[in-house]
Scaffold this active site. Structure first.
Site, short mmCIF file in Angstrom:
data_model
loop_
_atom_site.label_atom_id
_atom_site.label_comp_id
_atom_site.label_asym_id
_atom_site.label_seq_id
_atom_site.Cartn_x
_atom_site.Cartn_y
_atom_site.Cartn_z
N ALA A 431 43.51 35.08 35.40
CA ALA A 431 42.78 35.35 34.17
C ALA A 431 42.67 36.86 33.96
O ALA A 431 42.80 37.36 32.85
CB ALA A 431 41.39 34.72 34.22
N MET A 433 42.64 40.97 36.37
CA MET A 433 42.72 41.71 37.63
C MET A 433 42.03 43.05 37.46
O MET A 433 42.30 43.77 36.51
CB MET A 433 44.19 41.90 38.01
CG MET A 433 44.40 42.74 39.25
SD MET A 433 43.73 41.94 40.73
CE MET A 433 43.26 43.39 41.69
N GLU A 434 41.16 43.37 38.44
CA GLU A 434 40.22 44.48 38.27
C GLU A 434 40.77 45.84 38.69
O GLU A 434 40.03 46.63 39.26
CB GLU A 434 38.96 44.18 39.09
CG GLU A 434 39.13 44.24 40.63
CD GLU A 434 39.55 42.93 41.27
OE1 GLU A 434 40.01 42.06 40.53
OE2 GLU A 434 39.43 42.81 42.49
N HIS A 467 32.81 39.73 35.19
CA HIS A 467 33.35 39.65 36.55
C HIS A 467 34.18 40.89 36.88
O HIS A 467 33.98 41.55 37.91
CB HIS A 467 34.21 38.38 36.64
CG HIS A 467 34.87 38.14 37.96
ND1 HIS A 467 34.47 37.14 38.82
CD2 HIS A 467 35.91 38.75 38.58
CE1 HIS A 467 35.22 37.15 39.90
NE2 HIS A 467 36.12 38.12 39.78
N GLU A 468 35.12 41.23 36.00
CA GLU A 468 36.03 42.34 36.31
C GLU A 468 35.30 43.67 36.36
O GLU A 468 35.63 44.54 37.16
CB GLU A 468 37.17 42.40 35.28
CG GLU A 468 38.02 41.14 35.20
CD GLU A 468 38.51 40.65 36.55
OE1 GLU A 468 38.83 41.48 37.41
OE2 GLU A 468 38.54 39.42 36.75
N HIS A 471 33.64 44.26 39.61
CA HIS A 471 34.58 44.65 40.65
C HIS A 471 34.79 46.16 40.72
O HIS A 471 35.25 46.67 41.74
CB HIS A 471 35.94 44.01 40.39
CG HIS A 471 36.11 42.66 41.00
ND1 HIS A 471 35.72 42.35 42.28
CD2 HIS A 471 36.67 41.52 40.50
CE1 HIS A 471 36.03 41.08 42.53
NE2 HIS A 471 36.59 40.56 41.47
ZN LIG Z 1 37.55 38.76 41.19
#
Ligand SMILES: [Zn+2]
Length: 1039
Positions: A431, A433-434, A467-468, A471
């Site tokens: 979905a 990537m940080e 979420h990202e 991170h």
């Molecule tokens: Zn993650």
């Protein structure tokens, strides 16, 4: 990294939330200057740089462990470093050494062969070049020592980097050709030698290496001649064998030039495409996590090898390029003018110290919109020009700005970089990537058309962005030492999805409510299987690294962090996190580092809880306990004492014989109530199998309730009398018990009833086998009979089938969404088990009876026919509950519901072209995960199940090749086509399939097998009781 959500988030929260507003007494200044000498801290279980640079420590440990068990390969490298100079004759020439090595190799081969034949030992075949394979093995040598010596002589044969060299800085130049999808690069790596070595071993995979060189980084140091270099594909390594040794603590520069293809496989440096104005456009972007940086440039591709990076990109001027840092030279970010040679060269500013897997760059034709965050951080959203022009990225840009401020305030640590780019790409394996400063999202998880998107779509997208951005602190700034503790970043980011979304939308009440059904209940299903594993899992091989990114790491990680935050209290929890981030910023940390900082925070307020001792039980052991609370009737002051016991909760007991010996330190909160009152909760620590605790005075009508608001990661069971009192309470006045606990009671009751009856007997210590008449008698005893037999409910892990069914009898009174959501999950689960049985109507009628009055009361949304954009008119509570009830009513066969649904669907198809257009805009190709959705949806329909199962088996080779590495998609698919199998014949089919195809299929098939075995067992042991109870069931309460 954010994986595909396994279930849709429907959004919908309607309770006001009292957010903690504690702040810190002092604000610590952010360390802007990158400290190159900063070394990571270490822990006993996961040594980081300091640890494996300490020869004393390595010598002590290397005697005890085989090489394979070493998590950083430190023992091997240091033993080599320590032993090698001693065994070589001082004056031996290079040629003599070679002859000696060859002779030693021949002798060794003979000795090894003889020993292998004699001892019947099997050796693994090694597929590399012959040079350096000088293992020494004599009779009586221990395997571990042999392996160490082999690794010392040929360190590229170990799966981990040897640790003799440490990268300090990378100067990476990449020329990208979008016309033929190739790239050429050269990299200069400044390395520090920490142990003398004649080998430079680093990672490289699928790269053509054209030249290598090594020079000493000191005046007059000059070149170090390279004897030869070669790739060792088995470990994805590039090896430079030098003529002379590199000496510690000197620094050197390693140069490598290379080229490779820009692949079409979504990993490493890859390409994808989209159409704009009818024309196909290409872009190339990186995905390095967890082990794919090595596909783009030679590097020390393990997370603890942090270094700084200076990147230059050369490409056709019609493209623009992005990287972690802003452009330093080569024009501004919008300057696409070519250089003298017809190429554009952009040099990006030097990064802070970071792990290779967070490096990122992109070459594309995208445009952007920009905003400014606190402290002047530039936040930009890059996407295809038509999407940016339509404003599809504005929502994400807006929340990203707010979230950056939120996290800076919550952690009291500033965002580290001058900018944060959010890049929307048409295809991506996850979905999102940080990558630090350049987070990449698949378009569907970041672009949104506010006019037509549903609330649930917006909710799902919001959580990915939350979420990202989390991170950027937990992951980018402080990175887990090694992949075994990947949950240290993924658990936090997943937990903060709920905390951060609460900040954006306080009324959604995510952390207190939605977390329960979407994270806690979900992962306890998985973690109750004996095929589960501890959240910290040792990882040996690079090939196994992707396996640690599973729901246990994400959801159990989040659930444990939430439990800890509640035990500590918000203020101390935040204080500990702040200290942890500041102590380990730009470095690595292991779980013990976190526990230490949290314990210190507790101690600072006089609370002496050893967080590490508590949490090791939860992170190093698989599964979780079921805690059984009962009134103690045998003590003298019976009315003031409760007995609490714990045991490992398992759906089936077959898997691991000794698992029942597991114990936890359980922070159990308990409340008591009686009719209309409830007394405040109390925290009791449970350390032993069984304990007695004093509480307030109780009478016969007083019920006990454990795990208040379900903050703990465990299940709670009670004596049957207490279950009856709780059910009575729910029927008369459910509001006395919190929404979270109402949902929790439902989830616990259904899952306790799913357990295997023989567990009870085995745990009682009676030596009966499953096949004994005693068990069979129990198994065939009607539930009402079992109630009287003390076997039931007195022990954890068991409840008669009637209890959960009786419990949901109060649902007609339930106005909140969450308990309905918990119940529907359990009911759909039962539906899958029962829908092909003769008595199915008995079950579906019972469910419809519970649903009927609330369904008719709520009805259908009045605006459903005219469709889109109106979601905000209804409150979340109404919208979500309405949806849940409609789905239940339709799924279990309410005729009025069916008629209504058919009408709306035809209206929607004829009138809602906007929505369809929007869907096609977000991706012009059918996304790979959509293909899986189709198969899984076919499997959800009872009539499609056999079809899906057969399709899956027939197409396994294709599916596995396509999704094998994307483990989440893979396990979702496997789960989707197997979870409903429940007959002996189907179990046999599954076993047969695994036997003939299962090699390399990963843990998903093992889990599927356990689930199906459980289904078959349930039919054998419980179906009869279940239907017996339903035949006698009292009518549910009607208004
Ligand atoms: Zn993650």
């Amino acid at each position: 990294m954010h994986v595909e959500a396994q279930q849709k988030h429907f959004g919908g929260f309607f309770f006001s939330c009292n957010r903690a507003t504690a702040t810190f007494a002092h604000r610590t200044n952010h360390k802007k200057v990158v400290d190159e000498d900063h070394v990571s801290s270490s822990s006993s279980s996961s040594p980081s740089f300091e640890a494996f640079c300490d020869p004393l420590q390595s010598q002590q440990s290397s005697k005890l462990k085989p090489a394979g068990a070493m998590r950083n390969g430190r023992g091997t490298s240091e033993q080599w470093a320590a032993a090698a100079p001693g065994v070589r004759p001082r004056a031996a020439s290079v040629r003599r050494r070679l002859v000696l090595a060859f002779a030693l190799a021949v002798l060794t081969l003979v000795a090894v062969t003889a020993a292998a034949v004699a001892l019947g030992v099997r050796f693994e075949e090694c597929g590399g070049p012959e040079e350096g394979a000088a293992a020494t093995a004599g009779p009586g040598r221990r395997g571990g020592e042999r392996a160490e010596e082999e690794a010392a002589a040929a360190p590229w044969r170990a799966s981990r980097l040897p640790g003799s060299l440490r990268p300090r800085h990378y100067d990476l130049r990449v020329a990208v050709r979008m016309d033929n999808f190739t790239f050429a690069g050269d990299v200069s790596i400044d390395v520090e030698c920490v142990n003398a070595t004649r080998f430079v071993v680093l990672h490289a995979h699928a790269l053509q290496v054209s030249s290598v060189s090594v020079t000493a980084n000191r005046p007059g140091g000059g070149a170090v001649r390279v004897q030869r270099h070669f790739l060792f594909p088995a470990n994805q390594m590039l090896v430079l064998v030098l003529h002379r040794e590199l000496k510690a603590p000197r620094t050197y520069r390693v140069n490598v030039t290379f080229d490779a293809a820009i692949e079409d496989e979504l990993l490493g440096f890859f390409r994808s495409s989209y159409t704009l104005d009818g024309e196909r456009r290409y872009l190339a972007v990186t995905q390095f996590s967890p082990t794919h940086a090595r596909k783009a440039f030679p590097c020390f591709d393990e997370p603890a090898y942090k270094a700084t990076f200076s990147l230059s990109l050369r490409h056709d001027p019609q493209y623009t390029s992005l990287a972690n840092m802003p452009v330093e030279r080569g024009g501004g970010d919008d300057d696409d003018g070519g250089g003298d040679d017809g190429w554009t060269t952009r040099r990006f500013a030097r990064t802070p110290r970071m792990s290779t897997y967070y490096l990122a760059w992109a070459v594309c034709n995208f445009t952007s919109r920009e905003t400014r965050g606190d402290g002047g951080v530039a936040i930009r959203l890059f996407a295809r020009p038509d999407a940016v022009a339509s404003g599809a990225g504005d929502y994400s840009l807006h929340i990203a700005k707010r979230l950056l401020g939120f996290y800076q305030d919550f952690f009291q640590v500033q965002y580290s970089l001058p900018k944060l780019d959010l890049l929307a790409v048409p295809k991506h394996p996850y979905a999102a990537m940080e990558n630090w400063g350049l987070s990449v999202f698949v378009e569907q998880k970041i672009l949104l058309d506010a006019r037509v998107s549903s609330a649930s779509y917006r909710m799902e997208l919001t959580m990915v962005v939350v979420h990202e951005i989390c991170h950027q602190w937990f992951g980018d700034l402080v990175t887990p030492v090694w992949w075994e503790d990947v949950w240290l970043k993924e658990g936090f980011a997943h937990y903060f999805e709920y905390v951060g979304t609460d900040f954006l939308f306080p009324k959604w009440n995510m952390e207190k409510q939605r977390f329960l059904t979407d994270v806690l209940h979900e992962v306890m299903l998985l973690d109750g299987l004996s095929s589960s594993h501890a959240i910290s899992q040792e990882v040996q091989d690079a090939a196994d690294i992707h396996r640690v990114f599973d729901w246990i790491a994400y959801k159990k990680g989040a659930a444990l962090i939430r439990m800890l935050a509640n035990v500590m209290g918000q203020r101390l929890f935040r204080k500990g996190l702040n200290d942890y981030l500041l102590s380990h910023m730009y470095g690595n940390a292991a779980r013990d580092d976190l526990w230490r900082k949290l314990s210190e925070a507790m101690r600072s307020e006089g609370q002496g809880i050893d967080i590490g001792a508590v949490m090791d039980r939860w992170t190093l052991q698989m599964g979780y306990p079921v805690v059984t609370i009962s009134k103690n009737r045998s003590e003298r002051f019976a009315t003031r004492y409760i007995t609490v016991s714990q045991e490992h909760f398992l759906y089936g007991q077959d898997g691991r014989g000794n698992s029942s010996s597991l114990q936890w330190q359980v922070p159990l909160t308990v409340a008591m109530g009686n009719g209309s009152w409830v007394c405040s909760e109390r925290l009791i620590w449970i350390h032993n199998k069984t304990e007695t605790h004093r509480v307030s005075e109780m009478d016969d009508e007083t019920w006990l309730l454990g795990n208040i608001n379900q903050t703990g990661y465990f299940r709670v069971n009670y004596d049957l009398q207490n279950w009856k009192l709780l059910i009575q309470q729910l029927r008369t006045n459910p509001q006395v018990i919190s929404v979270g606990n109402r949902a929790g009671l439902i989830d616990d009751a259904f899952n306790l009833a799913r357990c295997r009856i023989s567990d009870v007997i085995i745990n009682e210590g009676r030596k009966h086998r499953t096949s004994s008449p005693y068990i069979r008698y129990h198994a065939r005893t009607p539930s009402s009979g079992c109630l009287t037999m003390r076997c039931a409910a007195r022990r954890a892990g068991y409840l008669p089938q009637g209890v959960p069914l009786q419990l949901i009898g109060y649902l007609a009174e339930e106005a909140a969404f969450l308990p309905w959501h918990a119940a529907s999950r359990a009911l759909y689960q039962l539906d899958k088990l029962l829908d092909r049985t003769d008595d199915y109507a008995l079950f579906s009628d019972y469910v419809l009876k519970q649903v009927a009055s609330r369904y008719h009361q709520m009805g259908w949304p009045s605006n459903a026919a005219n469709g889109d954009g109106s979601v905000l008119r209804a409150s979340y509570q109404t919208e979500e509950l309405q949806r849940e009830l409609i789905m239940l009513a339709c799924s279990f066969g309410n005729k009025q519901c069916h008629r209504q649904a058919v009408g709306y669907i035809s209206d929607w198809i004829s009138s809602n072209k906007n929505r369809l257009l929007n869907l096609s805009l977000t991706s012009d190709l059918v996304a790979e995960q959509d293909a899986i959705d189709v198969v899984v949806h076919v499997g959800r329909n009872p009539r499609g199940r056999n079809l899906a199962w057969r399709f899956f088996r027939d197409k396994w080779d294709v599916l596995n090749a396509r999704y094998g590495e994307a483990l989440f998609m893979n396990s979702r698919l496997i789960n989707g086509v197997t979870e409903f199998l429940n007959t002996d014949a189907e179990l046999y089919e599954l076993k047969d399939f695994i036997q003939s195809n299962g090699v390399g299929a990963g843990p998903a098939l093992a889990r599927a097998l356990e689930v199906v075995e459980g289904n078959v067992r349930w039919h054998r042991l419980h179906r009869r009781h279940f239907y017996q109870w339903l035949r006698k069931a009292p009518s549910p309460a009607h208004r």
